[in-house]
Design a protein around this motif. Sequence first.
Motif, PDB file in Angstrom:
ATOM      1  N   ASN A   1      -7.400  -3.797   3.466  1.00  0.00           N
ATOM      2  CA  ASN A   1      -7.379  -2.489   4.135  1.00  0.00           C
ATOM      3  C   ASN A   1      -8.670  -1.711   3.877  1.00  0.00           C
ATOM      4  O   ASN A   1      -9.214  -1.059   4.784  1.00  0.00           O
ATOM      5  CB  ASN A   1      -6.177  -1.679   3.655  1.00  0.00           C
ATOM      6  CG  ASN A   1      -4.864  -2.228   4.175  1.00  0.00           C
ATOM      7  OD1 ASN A   1      -4.829  -2.911   5.195  1.00  0.00           O
ATOM      8  ND2 ASN A   1      -3.787  -1.942   3.473  1.00  0.00           N
TER       9      ASN A   1
ATOM     10  N   THR B   1      -3.813  -7.297   0.143  1.00  0.00           N
ATOM     11  CA  THR B   1      -3.564  -6.335   1.220  1.00  0.00           C
ATOM     12  C   THR B   1      -4.393  -5.064   1.030  1.00  0.00           C
ATOM     13  O   THR B   1      -4.998  -4.554   1.983  1.00  0.00           O
ATOM     14  CB  THR B   1      -2.073  -5.989   1.272  1.00  0.00           C
ATOM     15  OG1 THR B   1      -1.309  -7.188   1.453  1.00  0.00           O
ATOM     16  CG2 THR B   1      -1.779  -5.030   2.411  1.00  0.00           C
ATOM     17  N   LEU B   2      -4.427  -4.562  -0.199  1.00  0.00           N
ATOM     18  CA  LEU B   2      -5.174  -3.336  -0.449  1.00  0.00           C
ATOM     19  C   LEU B   2      -6.669  -3.557  -0.230  1.00  0.00           C
ATOM     20  O   LEU B   2      -7.344  -2.728   0.402  1.00  0.00           O
ATOM     21  CB  LEU B   2      -4.908  -2.854  -1.873  1.00  0.00           C
ATOM     22  CG  LEU B   2      -5.573  -1.543  -2.291  1.00  0.00           C
ATOM     23  CD1 LEU B   2      -5.185  -0.417  -1.345  1.00  0.00           C
ATOM     24  CD2 LEU B   2      -5.183  -1.182  -3.722  1.00  0.00           C
TER      25      LEU B   2
ATOM     26  N   ASN C   1      -4.138   2.995  -6.714  1.00  0.00           N
ATOM     27  CA  ASN C   1      -2.967   2.704  -5.888  1.00  0.00           C
ATOM     28  C   ASN C   1      -1.729   2.503  -6.756  1.00  0.00           C
ATOM     29  O   ASN C   1      -1.729   1.649  -7.655  1.00  0.00           O
ATOM     30  CB  ASN C   1      -3.235   1.451  -5.048  1.00  0.00           C
ATOM     31  CG  ASN C   1      -2.198   1.285  -3.948  1.00  0.00           C
ATOM     32  OD1 ASN C   1      -1.121   0.773  -4.172  1.00  0.00           O
ATOM     33  ND2 ASN C   1      -2.536   1.740  -2.750  1.00  0.00           N
TER      34      ASN C   1
ATOM     35  N   LEU D   1      -8.794   7.662   6.220  1.00  0.00           N
ATOM     36  CA  LEU D   1      -8.091   6.484   5.708  1.00  0.00           C
ATOM     37  C   LEU D   1      -8.728   5.989   4.413  1.00  0.00           C
ATOM     38  O   LEU D   1      -8.027   5.636   3.452  1.00  0.00           O
ATOM     39  CB  LEU D   1      -8.093   5.373   6.765  1.00  0.00           C
ATOM     40  CG  LEU D   1      -7.505   4.027   6.338  1.00  0.00           C
ATOM     41  CD1 LEU D   1      -6.051   4.180   5.923  1.00  0.00           C
ATOM     42  CD2 LEU D   1      -7.647   3.006   7.457  1.00  0.00           C
TER      43      LEU D   1
ATOM     44  N   ALA E   1     -11.481  -3.491   5.818  1.00  0.00           N
ATOM     45  CA  ALA E   1     -11.325  -3.245   7.256  1.00  0.00           C
ATOM     46  C   ALA E   1     -11.726  -1.820   7.619  1.00  0.00           C
ATOM     47  O   ALA E   1     -12.362  -1.583   8.663  1.00  0.00           O
ATOM     48  CB  ALA E   1      -9.882  -3.516   7.679  1.00  0.00           C
ATOM     49  N   ALA E   2     -11.384  -0.853   6.763  1.00  0.00           N
ATOM     50  CA  ALA E   2     -11.783   0.534   7.025  1.00  0.00           C
ATOM     51  C   ALA E   2     -13.300   0.683   6.946  1.00  0.00           C
ATOM     52  O   ALA E   2     -13.903   1.410   7.754  1.00  0.00           O
ATOM     53  CB  ALA E   2     -11.103   1.468   6.030  1.00  0.00           C
TER      54      ALA E   2
ATOM     55  N   LEU F   1      -6.941   5.626   0.747  1.00  0.00           N
ATOM     56  CA  LEU F   1      -6.844   4.340   0.059  1.00  0.00           C
ATOM     57  C   LEU F   1      -7.336   4.423  -1.381  1.00  0.00           C
ATOM     58  O   LEU F   1      -6.852   3.681  -2.247  1.00  0.00           O
ATOM     59  CB  LEU F   1      -7.635   3.282   0.822  1.00  0.00           C
ATOM     60  CG  LEU F   1      -7.028   2.821   2.155  1.00  0.00           C
ATOM     61  CD1 LEU F   1      -7.977   1.894   2.890  1.00  0.00           C
ATOM     62  CD2 LEU F   1      -5.688   2.123   1.919  1.00  0.00           C
TER      63      LEU F   1
ATOM     64  N   THR G   1     -11.114   7.247  10.301  1.00  0.00           N
ATOM     65  CA  THR G   1     -11.464   6.147   9.401  1.00  0.00           C
ATOM     66  C   THR G   1     -11.860   6.674   8.031  1.00  0.00           C
ATOM     67  O   THR G   1     -11.451   6.128   6.998  1.00  0.00           O
ATOM     68  CB  THR G   1     -12.618   5.325  10.004  1.00  0.00           C
ATOM     69  OG1 THR G   1     -12.226   4.842  11.295  1.00  0.00           O
ATOM     70  CG2 THR G   1     -12.955   4.147   9.109  1.00  0.00           C
TER      71      THR G   1
END
Length: 313
Positions: free
Chosen positions: A211, A207-208, A90, A284, A214-215, A288, A281
Amino acid sequence: MRACLTGLATVVALATLLSACSVGPDFTRPAAPQNAGYAPQALPQTTASAAVQGGNAQHFVNGADIPFDWWTVYQSPALDALVERAFRANPTVEQAKAALLQAQENVYAQQGYFFPTVGVSYQFQRQMVAGNLAASVAPGCQGNGHCITAFQSTSAPFNKALYYNFHTAQLTVGYTPDVFGLNRRQVESLEAQAAVQRYELEATYITLAANVVAAAVQEVSTRAQIAAAEEIIAINEKGLELLRAQQKDGYAMGIDVAAQEAALAAAKQLLPPLQLQFEQTRDLIRALVGNLPNQDVDQTFDLAALHLPDNIP
């Protein structure tokens, strides 16, 4: 004696005047709110349990700190590898690191004003003086005993040109006392900005990671729903097959077969949205970790791969 008292009074008055002219008030950290909580009522210490996978009771631990690698509580090596890969790929993480490094260097630079500055310079020049001027502008004898004088010609009508080397060395020492505390305030301000950048970096990691987790959880949920939908479709297809056989033998009416066909069609309608959600998903997750849409990741997730933590801070 009177002169000493007068001098002491002058010093005290000057110190009082300088302290009154100090830059800005001292920062006072505000007190934390009393009896802060997450809900109007106290949370239960233990959740309810169920006789299903992941249905173990969980315990709330008040005051416990959340670890940096909080995603490891799911006990999934695939999830751990995916989060670490997202951290490396990232660009926002690298940007936050660079911003923090810049803020820390600004603090170090401002702290340098507390110390004296030292400058050293050296300059070398090769000089030439015309022969007709050498007698009047020659440097003469130097500090090391060497004399630079013009060459007096006895045969030629003019003197020879004079050449010599000119060395200039300079040492500069400067210091600005922080009488009114302006530099201290600037250092405090820059330290606060560095602390903000440090929290920004932590927020980027949180946050990363959130995410990615959550994915992964969304993939687990969607995969389970797809499996359930496919099982429902298979059951309805089996039921329709039995009803058609019964209708052939005269034990079922056409309306029963039509109702079962409608139920099968309704069950099949559930599958395409779930498949779309599953592909979104997975796309995503690929984004990421820094992959292109056509570059899949090796890690996949199902319900059996994730374990809920027993203790929750």
